[in-house]
Design a protein around this motif. Structure first.
Motif, PDB file in Angstrom:
ATOM      1  N   ALA A  30       0.836  -1.209   0.000  1.00  0.00           N
ATOM      2  CA  ALA A  30       0.000   0.000   0.000  1.00  0.00           C
ATOM      3  C   ALA A  30       0.871   1.258   0.000  1.00  0.00           C
ATOM      4  CB  ALA A  30      -0.945   0.003   1.195  1.00  0.00           C
ATOM      5  N   LEU A  31       1.918   1.259   0.810  1.00  0.00           N
ATOM      6  CA  LEU A  31       2.819   2.418   0.839  1.00  0.00           C
ATOM      7  C   LEU A  31       3.535   2.576  -0.498  1.00  0.00           C
ATOM      8  CD1 LEU A  31       4.348   1.994   4.413  1.00  0.00           C
ATOM      9  CD2 LEU A  31       2.623   3.661   3.691  1.00  0.00           C
ATOM     10  N   ASP A  32       4.035   1.467  -1.046  1.00  0.00           N
ATOM     11  CA  ASP A  32       4.718   1.522  -2.344  1.00  0.00           C
ATOM     12  C   ASP A  32       3.788   2.024  -3.443  1.00  0.00           C
ATOM     13  OD1 ASP A  32       7.098   0.593  -1.253  1.00  0.00           O
ATOM     14  OD2 ASP A  32       6.782  -1.490  -1.910  1.00  0.00           O
ATOM     15  N   SER A  33       2.562   1.502  -3.489  1.00  0.00           N
ATOM     16  CA  SER A  33       1.644   1.907  -4.560  1.00  0.00           C
ATOM     17  C   SER A  33       1.213   3.359  -4.404  1.00  0.00           C
ATOM     18  CB  SER A  33       0.416   0.984  -4.610  1.00  0.00           C
ATOM     19  OG  SER A  33      -0.391   1.169  -3.475  1.00  0.00           O
ATOM     20  N   GLY A  34       1.274   3.879  -3.188  1.00  0.00           N
ATOM     21  CA  GLY A  34       0.947   5.290  -2.970  1.00  0.00           C
ATOM     22  C   GLY A  34       2.145   6.206  -3.101  1.00  0.00           C
ATOM     23  N   GLY A  35       3.311   5.632  -3.373  1.00  0.00           N
ATOM     24  CA  GLY A  35       4.513   6.447  -3.510  1.00  0.00           C
ATOM     25  C   GLY A  35       4.948   7.070  -2.196  1.00  0.00           C
TER      26      GLY A  35
ATOM     27  N   LEU B 185       7.500  -1.032   9.418  1.00  0.00           N
ATOM     28  CA  LEU B 185       7.679  -0.018   8.384  1.00  0.00           C
ATOM     29  C   LEU B 185       7.621   1.332   9.071  1.00  0.00           C
ATOM     30  CD1 LEU B 185       5.152  -1.487   5.798  1.00  0.00           C
ATOM     31  CD2 LEU B 185       7.630  -1.808   5.846  1.00  0.00           C
ATOM     32  N   VAL B 186       8.533   2.214   8.704  1.00  0.00           N
ATOM     33  CA  VAL B 186       8.600   3.532   9.328  1.00  0.00           C
ATOM     34  C   VAL B 186       8.477   4.586   8.238  1.00  0.00           C
ATOM     35  CG1 VAL B 186       9.998   5.106  10.729  1.00  0.00           C
ATOM     36  CG2 VAL B 186      10.074   2.637  11.187  1.00  0.00           C
ATOM     37  N   VAL B 187       7.465   5.431   8.374  1.00  0.00           N
ATOM     38  CA  VAL B 187       7.232   6.534   7.437  1.00  0.00           C
ATOM     39  C   VAL B 187       7.674   7.814   8.132  1.00  0.00           C
ATOM     40  CG1 VAL B 187       5.507   7.807   6.110  1.00  0.00           C
ATOM     41  CG2 VAL B 187       5.260   5.324   6.419  1.00  0.00           C
ATOM     42  N   PRO B 188       8.685   8.496   7.587  1.00  0.00           N
ATOM     43  CA  PRO B 188       9.157   9.729   8.237  1.00  0.00           C
ATOM     44  C   PRO B 188       8.096  10.823   8.146  1.00  0.00           C
ATOM     45  CG  PRO B 188      10.221   9.452   6.110  1.00  0.00           C
ATOM     46  CD  PRO B 188       9.406   8.207   6.347  1.00  0.00           C
ATOM     47  N   PRO B 189       8.203  11.825   8.995  1.00  0.00           N
ATOM     48  CA  PRO B 189       7.223  12.913   8.958  1.00  0.00           C
ATOM     49  C   PRO B 189       7.187  13.588   7.584  1.00  0.00           C
ATOM     50  CG  PRO B 189       8.640  13.124  10.879  1.00  0.00           C
ATOM     51  CD  PRO B 189       9.219  12.042  10.014  1.00  0.00           C
ATOM     52  N   ALA B 190       5.993  13.850   7.119  1.00  0.00           N
ATOM     53  CA  ALA B 190       5.802  14.608   5.880  1.00  0.00           C
ATOM     54  C   ALA B 190       5.481  16.048   6.251  1.00  0.00           C
ATOM     55  CB  ALA B 190       4.662  13.994   5.069  1.00  0.00           C
TER      56      ALA B 190
END
Length: 160
Positions: free
Chosen positions: A127-132, A142-147
């Motif tokens: 899901a993260l990959d397909s959403g870029g 999985l760790v998503v840095p602050p946007a």
């Protein structure tokens, strides 16, 4: 408000909202939502997420967000001792720990991280990959840095 399910069935949903804020914390507040009327419709599609998230496993505040943690504890009917966690009905709110390398020093927001429980890391990664969406994978989470405008680190952990 009117609420519809995937089959087109409709019902009226109504809620009561309550908000609480701490004057010393200008970037985070609390709110609660009480369902007053729950329509008799199939809500399952609204409760599924492409990333497989099933719960907010934890909300992590900056280590020095004592004022915010005191507000959370007060709202939960607890006392805050300045270092511990506050357990809520469906999650825990806690200060960042030295063992949180992806969180400590991640930013200046009061909320340092939100930890999501997911059914499958592979599904969440897809899901993260397909959403870029930029993320790192250490094999356990999985760790998503602050946007920009987000402030908090998003962490996805596989939990049953």
């Amino acid at each position: 408000r009117e609420s519809r399910d995937a089959a087109g069935n409709a019902g009226i949903a109504s809620f009561k909202l309550a908000f609480a804020a701490d004057p010393a914390t200008d970037d985070a507040f609390l709110f609660t939502c009480q369902r007053v009327n729950v329509p008799a419709i199939d809500r399952s599609a609204l409760q599924r997420h492409a990333n497989g998230a099933t719960a907010v496993a934890a909300v992590v505040a900056r280590r020095d967000a004592t004022s915010f943690m005191t507000l959370v504890a007060r709202a939960a009917g607890e006392a805050f001792d300045g270092s511990g966690s506050v357990t809520l009905a469906n999650t825990v709110v806690r200060p960042a720990l030295g063992s949180d390398p992806d969180i400590v020093g991640a930013g200046s927001s009061t909320l340092a991280a939100i930890v999501f429980a997911v059914e499958s890391l592979a599904r969440a990664k897809d899901a993260l990959d397909s959403g870029g969406i930029n993320h790192t994978n250490d094999g356990m989470r999985l760790v998503v840095p602050p946007a920009a405008g987000q402030g908090a680190v998003f962490i996805f952990e596989e939990r049953s």
